[in-house]
Design an enzyme around this catalytic site. Structure first.
Site, PDB file in Angstrom:
ATOM      1  N   ARG A 124       1.145  10.093  -7.256  1.00  0.00           N
ATOM      2  CA  ARG A 124       2.444   9.725  -6.677  1.00  0.00           C
ATOM      3  C   ARG A 124       3.443  10.804  -7.056  1.00  0.00           C
ATOM      4  O   ARG A 124       3.566  11.161  -8.221  1.00  0.00           O
ATOM      5  CB  ARG A 124       2.952   8.385  -7.212  1.00  0.00           C
ATOM      6  CG  ARG A 124       4.471   8.238  -6.969  1.00  0.00           C
ATOM      7  CD  ARG A 124       5.039   6.905  -7.298  1.00  0.00           C
ATOM      8  NE  ARG A 124       4.589   5.905  -6.346  1.00  0.00           N
ATOM      9  CZ  ARG A 124       5.201   4.726  -6.166  1.00  0.00           C
ATOM     10  NH1 ARG A 124       6.270   4.421  -6.867  1.00  0.00           N
ATOM     11  NH2 ARG A 124       4.727   3.867  -5.301  1.00  0.00           N
TER      12      ARG A 124
ATOM     13  N   HIS B 265       3.208   6.891   2.619  1.00  0.00           N
ATOM     14  CA  HIS B 265       2.857   5.892   1.594  1.00  0.00           C
ATOM     15  C   HIS B 265       1.712   5.030   2.149  1.00  0.00           C
ATOM     16  O   HIS B 265       1.886   3.846   2.431  1.00  0.00           O
ATOM     17  CB  HIS B 265       4.091   5.038   1.275  1.00  0.00           C
ATOM     18  CG  HIS B 265       3.967   4.231   0.013  1.00  0.00           C
ATOM     19  ND1 HIS B 265       2.911   4.350  -0.865  1.00  0.00           N
ATOM     20  CD2 HIS B 265       4.785   3.270  -0.519  1.00  0.00           C
ATOM     21  CE1 HIS B 265       3.079   3.511  -1.877  1.00  0.00           C
ATOM     22  NE2 HIS B 265       4.206   2.849  -1.689  1.00  0.00           N
TER      23      HIS B 265
ATOM     24  N   GLN C 224       0.445   1.469   0.819  1.00  0.00           N
ATOM     25  CA  GLN C 224       1.401   0.384   1.090  1.00  0.00           C
ATOM     26  C   GLN C 224       1.133  -0.232   2.461  1.00  0.00           C
ATOM     27  O   GLN C 224       1.196  -1.456   2.633  1.00  0.00           O
ATOM     28  CB  GLN C 224       2.832   0.937   1.026  1.00  0.00           C
ATOM     29  CG  GLN C 224       3.909  -0.095   1.366  1.00  0.00           C
ATOM     30  CD  GLN C 224       4.073  -1.167   0.307  1.00  0.00           C
ATOM     31  OE1 GLN C 224       4.235  -0.857  -0.861  1.00  0.00           O
ATOM     32  NE2 GLN C 224       4.034  -2.427   0.715  1.00  0.00           N
TER      33      GLN C 224
ATOM     34  N   ASP D 162      13.282  -1.284   3.971  1.00  0.00           N
ATOM     35  CA  ASP D 162      13.020  -0.553   2.722  1.00  0.00           C
ATOM     36  C   ASP D 162      14.385  -0.180   2.156  1.00  0.00           C
ATOM     37  O   ASP D 162      15.422  -0.335   2.830  1.00  0.00           O
ATOM     38  CB  ASP D 162      12.175   0.695   3.048  1.00  0.00           C
ATOM     39  CG  ASP D 162      11.770   1.505   1.815  1.00  0.00           C
ATOM     40  OD1 ASP D 162      11.893   0.990   0.689  1.00  0.00           O
ATOM     41  OD2 ASP D 162      11.318   2.657   1.993  1.00  0.00           O
TER      42      ASP D 162
ATOM     43  N   CYS E 178       8.568  -3.374   1.158  1.00  0.00           N
ATOM     44  CA  CYS E 178       7.573  -2.791   0.237  1.00  0.00           C
ATOM     45  C   CYS E 178       7.933  -3.024  -1.222  1.00  0.00           C
ATOM     46  O   CYS E 178       7.064  -2.973  -2.092  1.00  0.00           O
ATOM     47  CB  CYS E 178       7.395  -1.313   0.529  1.00  0.00           C
ATOM     48  SG  CYS E 178       8.936  -0.382   0.578  1.00  0.00           S
TER      49      CYS E 178
ATOM     50  N   ARG F 200      -1.074  -5.332  -2.455  1.00  0.00           N
ATOM     51  CA  ARG F 200      -1.213  -3.931  -2.887  1.00  0.00           C
ATOM     52  C   ARG F 200      -2.479  -3.783  -3.734  1.00  0.00           C
ATOM     53  O   ARG F 200      -3.204  -2.804  -3.627  1.00  0.00           O
ATOM     54  CB  ARG F 200      -0.011  -3.486  -3.743  1.00  0.00           C
ATOM     55  CG  ARG F 200       1.335  -3.440  -3.061  1.00  0.00           C
ATOM     56  CD  ARG F 200       1.397  -2.483  -1.904  1.00  0.00           C
ATOM     57  NE  ARG F 200       0.904  -1.140  -2.221  1.00  0.00           N
ATOM     58  CZ  ARG F 200       1.543  -0.223  -2.971  1.00  0.00           C
ATOM     59  NH1 ARG F 200       2.731  -0.484  -3.452  1.00  0.00           N
ATOM     60  NH2 ARG F 200       1.007   0.966  -3.215  1.00  0.00           N
TER      61      ARG F 200
HETATM   62  N1  NVA Z   1      10.964   4.754   0.486  1.00  0.00           N
HETATM   63  C1  NVA Z   1      10.801   4.294  -0.880  1.00  0.00           C
HETATM   64  C2  NVA Z   1       9.542   3.508  -1.005  1.00  0.00           C
HETATM   65  C3  NVA Z   1       9.308   2.903  -2.363  1.00  0.00           C
HETATM   66  C4  NVA Z   1       8.041   2.120  -2.448  1.00  0.00           C
HETATM   67  C5  NVA Z   1      10.819   5.478  -1.830  1.00  0.00           C
HETATM   68  O1  NVA Z   1      10.169   6.485  -1.537  1.00  0.00           O
HETATM   69  O2  NVA Z   1      11.498   5.408  -2.852  1.00  0.00           O
HETATM   70  N1   CP Z   2       5.996  -0.563  -3.102  1.00  0.00           N
HETATM   71  C1   CP Z   2       5.758   0.291  -4.105  1.00  0.00           C
HETATM   72  O1   CP Z   2       5.166   1.372  -3.957  1.00  0.00           O
HETATM   73  O2   CP Z   2       6.223  -0.144  -5.303  1.00  0.00           O
HETATM   74  P1   CP Z   2       6.277   0.696  -6.652  1.00  0.00           P
HETATM   75  O3   CP Z   2       7.263   1.812  -6.428  1.00  0.00           O
HETATM   76  O4   CP Z   2       6.700  -0.272  -7.699  1.00  0.00           O
HETATM   77  O5   CP Z   2       4.911   1.264  -6.910  1.00  0.00           O
END
Ligand code: NVA
Ligand code: CP
Length: 326
Positions: free
Chosen positions: A108, A135, A138, A231, A272, A312
Site C-alpha cells: 500500500r 484500490h 476494496q 468516499d 470503503c 474485505r
Molecule cells: N480514496 C481513499 C480511500 C481509502 C480507503 C484514500 O486513498 O485515502
Molecule cells: N477501506 C480501506 O482500505 O480501509 P483502510 O484504509 O483502513 O485499510
C-alpha cells in the site's frame, strides 16, 4: 474456482476478466461460509507474506493479517520507516530481496508505479493494497456486498458520488463495468475522471452489457440506483486540499434526501471507510463541514458499510488463496 490464477499478481482490475473476478467472488463467499462455520483452511500453510504499508490502514492491514493466519501463513508488517524501499534502496532491489524471503507481497502506498515495479522484480505474487490510482481489493469486497444484498450484479445501477478521480472512482468504474453494471460517477466537473479512463471503461461496458455515465447532476446520477457509494473528499496525501474540497463537494454529501432521490426503497449505501459522518474524530473537529455522508444515512437502514468492511477480509483471503494457495 474455474479460473487458474496461480502465480498472478493482483495490481488492478483491468488485468482480470469478468469471469476471473466472478470466480474470486465465488471463492470469497465460500471462504466466508467456512469461516462462519468455524472451518479454517490450510491453503497458505508454510507461506510467509510481507505487508508493506507506506500509508496507514485499519481494514486492509488487519484483513491481510487475519486472512493469512486463518489459512496458516505468517504475515510480516513492514511499515513506513521500517524498510529502505525507495529511500536508500531502489524498489527493484528491495523487491528482489523480499522475493527471496517471502512467498507473497502486499503493498500500500502512493505511486502505482511502485507496486508495478515490485511485481516486475519480486518473482512472487504482489497484491495492491491501495495506490493513488487503484484500490482493487476494496472493489472485490464492494461487489461481494452488493451481490449479497441483491443476489446478482449484472444489470444493477451503481452511483459513486464524490471525488470522481480518486482510486475508488477509478477502480469502481472498471469493476462495475466488468460485471455488466450501470456505473454512474456523480461529481463536480473539476473532479471528473480522466477522459482516457472513461473511454477504456466504455469499451469494457460495451462488451459486458454495462453502462458508464459521468455527470455533475446528482438527481440524474442517483435516479434508479440500487447502490449509492461515497468516499472521503480528500484522500490520504491530499490533506492540503480539504478546505477546497469541502466547498466543491458539499453539494455531493450523501443525505437521506439523496437516498430518496434513487426512488428505490431497497437502495443501499456503501463506503470503503474510514468515513466522516459526525464530529467525533480529530479531523472532523478541525473541519466540521467535512462530512461526505450524513450520520442518518451512515447509521440508517440503507447502510451496509460494516458488512462491506467484513468482506474485505474474505475477499483478500480469496485473492491470496487463488494466486498463492496450495
Ligand atoms: N480514496 C481513499 C480511500 C481509502 C480507503 C484514500 O486513498 O485515502
Ligand atoms: N477501506 C480501506 O482500505 O480501509 P483502510 O484504509 O483502513 O485499510
Amino acid at each position: 474456482m474455474a479460473a487458474n490464477l496461480k502465480g498472478r499478481h493482483f495490481l488492478k482490475l483491468v488485468d482480470f476478466s469478468s469471469e476471473e473476478i466472478s470466480d474470486l467472488l465465488t471463492l470469497s463467499a465460500a471462504l466466508k461460509a467456512n469461516k462462519r462455520a468455524g472451518v479454517c483452511g490450510k491453503a497458505l500453510e508454510g507461506k510467509n507474506i510481507a505487508l508493506i504499508f507506506e500509508k496507514p490502514s485499519t481494514r486492509t492491514r488487519c484483513a491481510f493479517v487475519v486472512a493469512c493466519v486463518d489459512e496458516g501463513a505468517h504475515p510480516e508488517y513492514l511499515g513506513k520507516g521500517d524498510i529502505q524501499l525507495g529511500k536508500k534502496e531502489t524498489v527493484a532491489d528491495t523487491a528482489r530481496v523480499l522475493g527471496r524471503y517471502f512467498d507473497g507481497i502486499e503493498f500500500r502506498g502512493f505511486s502505482h508505479e511502485t507496486v508495478e515495479t515490485l511485481a516486475e522484480y519480486a518473482g512472487v505474487p504482489v497484491w495492491n493494497g491501495l495506490t493513488e490510482q487503484w484500490h482493487p481489493t476494496q472493489i472485490l469486497a464492494d461487489l461481494l456486498t452488493v451481490q449479497e444484498a441483491f443476489g446478482r450484479l449484472e444489470g444493477l445501477s451503481f452511483a459513486y458520488v464524490g471525488d470522481g478521480r480518486n482510486n475508488m472512482a477509478n477502480s469502481l468504474m472498471v469493476g462495475c463495468a466488468k460485471m455488466g453494471m450501470d456505473i454512474r460517477i456523480v461529481a463536480p466537473e473539476s473532479l471528473h475522471p480522466e477522459a482516457k479512463l472513461v473511454r477504456m471503461v466504455e469499451a469494457i461496458a460495451s462488451e459486458t452489457g454495462g453502462k458508464v455515465t459521468v455527470t455533475a447532476d446528482v438527481e440524474e446520477g442517483v435516479k434508479g440506483a440500487h447502490v449509492v457509494y461515497t468516499d472521503v473528499w480528500a484522500s490520504m496525501g491530499e490533506e492540503a486540499q480539504i478546505a477546497d474540497r469541502i466547498v466543491t463537494l458539499g453539494p455531493y454529501r450523501v443525505t437521506v434526501d439523496m437516498m430518496e432521490k434513487t426512488g428505490r426503497r431497497d437502495a443501499i449505501f456503501l463506503h470503503c471507510l474510514p468515513a466522516f459522518h459526525n464530529l467525533e474524530t480529530d479531523v472532523a473537529r478541525e473541519y466540521p463541514e467535512i462530512r461526505e455522508v450524513s450520520d442518518e444515512v451512515f447509521e440508517g437502514r440503507w447502510s451496509r458499510v460494516f458488512d462491506q468492511a467484513e468482506n474485505r477480509m474474505h475477499t483478500i483471503k480469496a485473492v491470496m488463496v487463488a494466486t498463492l494457495g496450495h
